[in-house]
Design a protein around this motif. Sequence first.
Motif, PDB file in Angstrom:
ATOM      1  N   GLU A 111      -4.456  -2.281  -7.381  1.00 57.16           N
ATOM      2  CA  GLU A 111      -5.526  -3.034  -6.828  1.00 57.16           C
ATOM      3  C   GLU A 111      -6.306  -3.679  -7.953  1.00 57.16           C
ATOM      4  O   GLU A 111      -6.567  -4.919  -7.763  1.00 57.16           O
ATOM      5  N   MET A 143      -6.879  -4.856   0.121  1.00 53.03           N
ATOM      6  CA  MET A 143      -8.142  -4.205  -0.231  1.00 53.03           C
ATOM      7  C   MET A 143      -8.730  -3.619   0.931  1.00 53.03           C
ATOM      8  O   MET A 143      -9.375  -2.384   0.827  1.00 53.03           O
ATOM      9  N   TYR A 172       0.981  -1.336   0.014  1.00 61.59           N
ATOM     10  CA  TYR A 172       0.199   0.072  -0.248  1.00 61.59           C
ATOM     11  C   TYR A 172       0.762   1.332   0.041  1.00 61.59           C
ATOM     12  O   TYR A 172       0.568   2.019  -0.794  1.00 61.59           O
ATOM     13  N   THR A 213      -6.956  -0.136   0.843  1.00 63.32           N
ATOM     14  CA  THR A 213      -7.623   0.837  -0.328  1.00 63.32           C
ATOM     15  C   THR A 213      -9.045   1.212   0.139  1.00 63.32           C
ATOM     16  O   THR A 213      -9.188   2.258  -0.295  1.00 63.32           O
ATOM     17  N   SER A 229      -6.676  -8.146  -8.132  1.00 65.46           N
ATOM     18  CA  SER A 229      -7.970  -8.645  -8.294  1.00 65.46           C
ATOM     19  C   SER A 229      -7.990  -9.375  -9.568  1.00 65.46           C
ATOM     20  O   SER A 229      -8.407 -10.563  -9.454  1.00 65.46           O
TER      21      SER A 229
END
Length: 240
Positions: A80, A151, A67, A154, A84
């Motif tokens: 991100e 996640m 991050y 984020t 995914s």
Amino acid sequence: MALANRFRSGISFFKNIAVSDSVSSVRSKSLFPALRNYATASAQTTANVKVPIALVGENGNFASWLYIAAVKMNSLEKIESDLSEMIEAMKTAPIFAQFTKDPSVPRGTRLAAIRDACDQAKFAEPTKNFLSLLAENGKLKNLDAIVKKFMQLTNAHRGDVKVLVTTVMPLPPAEEKELTETLQEIIGAGKKITVEQKIDPSIYGGLIVEFQQKVLDMSIRTRAQQMERLLREPVDFSNL
């Protein structure tokens, strides 16, 4: 109102929890110096970046350092999206997923496969470097858990808060709305709250609310366990 009143009774639980916004106090392990270098190599002149919520454990550390690197590189959304896509690819191609995680596969072979997959998917260079780092150190087996932690960061960065509510049966729409409004008061205005319901008959009744590394357990199961422990404690009749 009953649901909201039960939930409000536990608000003090959250107020007493101070969550650090820095990963500096998290214990380092052998691989973490490489991750620190990865997180800082792109922008020595950039102001220090702090994680929005503190994560613990090895997977939390990986997610936190990624991050920090993503924010410094201004690549948060792209990384991100890449991660995914990689998780989804591993779900739809289990043979590839098993290959990347199999400890018997030579490190060089595993690394080459990951880099090739990243090139074909046109992943950003930071994503490719991070996945390569995991492949080199045999940590791809933790990728799914690391991405879930990432996640969380984020979502917190955007002001999104995911709340997991466990009950014995689905909440009626009115009670779900009431709970969401109560959570909004606790978490604060400007945050987008998403409530995810989980059904677990084993809690017998009540509810368990989890968000931002916090857990408020108001289940009948936990209350029964607390009562059982209380009843098992010896009674000092001299104080009666």
